[in-house]
Design an enzyme around this catalytic site. Structure first.
Site, mmCIF file in Angstrom:
data_model
loop_
_atom_site.group_PDB
_atom_site.id
_atom_site.type_symbol
_atom_site.label_atom_id
_atom_site.label_comp_id
_atom_site.label_asym_id
_atom_site.label_seq_id
_atom_site.Cartn_x
_atom_site.Cartn_y
_atom_site.Cartn_z
ATOM 1 N N HIS A 1 73.807 1.474 -36.541
ATOM 2 C CA HIS A 1 74.333 0.164 -36.896
ATOM 3 C C HIS A 1 75.094 0.246 -38.219
ATOM 4 C CE1 HIS A 1 70.255 0.140 -38.823
ATOM 5 N NE2 HIS A 1 70.997 -0.202 -39.845
HETATM 6 P P1 TYD Z 1 66.486 -1.293 -38.020
HETATM 7 O O1 TYD Z 1 67.077 -1.628 -39.353
HETATM 8 O O2 TYD Z 1 67.367 -1.412 -36.801
HETATM 9 O O3 TYD Z 1 65.845 0.176 -38.072
HETATM 10 P P2 TYD Z 1 66.502 1.646 -38.171
HETATM 11 O O4 TYD Z 1 67.868 1.512 -38.771
HETATM 12 O O5 TYD Z 1 65.565 2.391 -39.056
HETATM 13 O O6 TYD Z 1 66.519 2.242 -36.809
HETATM 14 O O7 TYD Z 1 65.173 -2.176 -37.828
HETATM 15 C C1 TYD Z 1 64.285 -1.962 -36.749
HETATM 16 C C2 TYD Z 1 63.461 -3.217 -36.569
HETATM 17 O O8 TYD Z 1 62.687 -3.488 -37.740
HETATM 18 C C3 TYD Z 1 64.320 -4.458 -36.285
HETATM 19 O O9 TYD Z 1 63.700 -5.209 -35.251
HETATM 20 C C4 TYD Z 1 64.234 -5.244 -37.577
HETATM 21 C C5 TYD Z 1 62.949 -4.801 -38.228
HETATM 22 N N1 TYD Z 1 63.059 -4.768 -39.718
HETATM 23 C C6 TYD Z 1 62.461 -5.766 -40.465
HETATM 24 O O10 TYD Z 1 61.837 -6.706 -39.937
HETATM 25 N N2 TYD Z 1 62.562 -5.712 -41.834
HETATM 26 C C7 TYD Z 1 63.237 -4.716 -42.473
HETATM 27 O O11 TYD Z 1 63.324 -4.700 -43.721
HETATM 28 C C8 TYD Z 1 63.876 -3.703 -41.669
HETATM 29 C C9 TYD Z 1 64.640 -2.575 -42.299
HETATM 30 C C10 TYD Z 1 63.753 -3.756 -40.299
#
Ligand code: TYD
Length: 138
Positions: A55
């Protein structure tokens, strides 16, 4: 966010306070990290060889540190990709807004420490690469 390129992202060597009992690396808002730190989170228990990310963010800036172990960060501005291997707790990658990132090749037991300039907000995410690429190249 539109103008930022992978060349606006930088690898930064952090201070290391060393003595015989080990090391300390401090991370402070607007000193080591070039923004106000609003949120800290860390990725852990990522199965060895797995990937995350996939993303971009509209406004969020981040500092990524391999607090333990190692992983690769592929940053992409819609034109150019760079791969940065993070494997030292005193090296940070500063990711500016508008950069697609994929995190891959986590070593087992690794910890990715993230300092973020904003609280979590799903509206700040761009999760569709085609949409990202169109936005960056319009
Ligand atoms: P995401 O940022 O897509 O994770 P990564 O980039 O590590 O693969 O987040 C994964 C899930 O966690 C998404 O449903 C949102 C949640 N999340 C939170 O609730 N708070 C946070 O601070 C972060 C980073 C993610």
């Amino acid at each position: 966010m539109k103008q930022n390129t992978v060349y606006n992202c930088s690898v930064i060597e952090l201070p290391k306070i060393h003595n015989r009992a080990g090391n300390i690396t401090p991370l402070q808002s607007n000193i080591e990290a070039p923004f106000d730190i609003k949120r800290i989170y860390y990725l852990y228990d990522v199965p060895g060889g797995e990937g995350r990310g996939g993303h971009a963010h509209k406004e969020l800036q981040q500092f990524l540190v391999a607090a333990s172990g190692s992983f690769d960060v592929i940053i992409d501005d819609g034109r150019t990709k760079r791969t940065i291997h993070l494997c030292r707790p005193y090296i940070a990658l500063h990711i500016v807004p508008g950069i697609w990132r994929d995190l891959t090749n986590f070593s087992s037991g690794s910890i990715c420490l993230v300092l973020a300039s904003l609280n979590y907000d799903e509206k700040d995410y761009i999760r569709d690469y085609t949409k990202f690429s169109l936005l960056k190249n319009e």
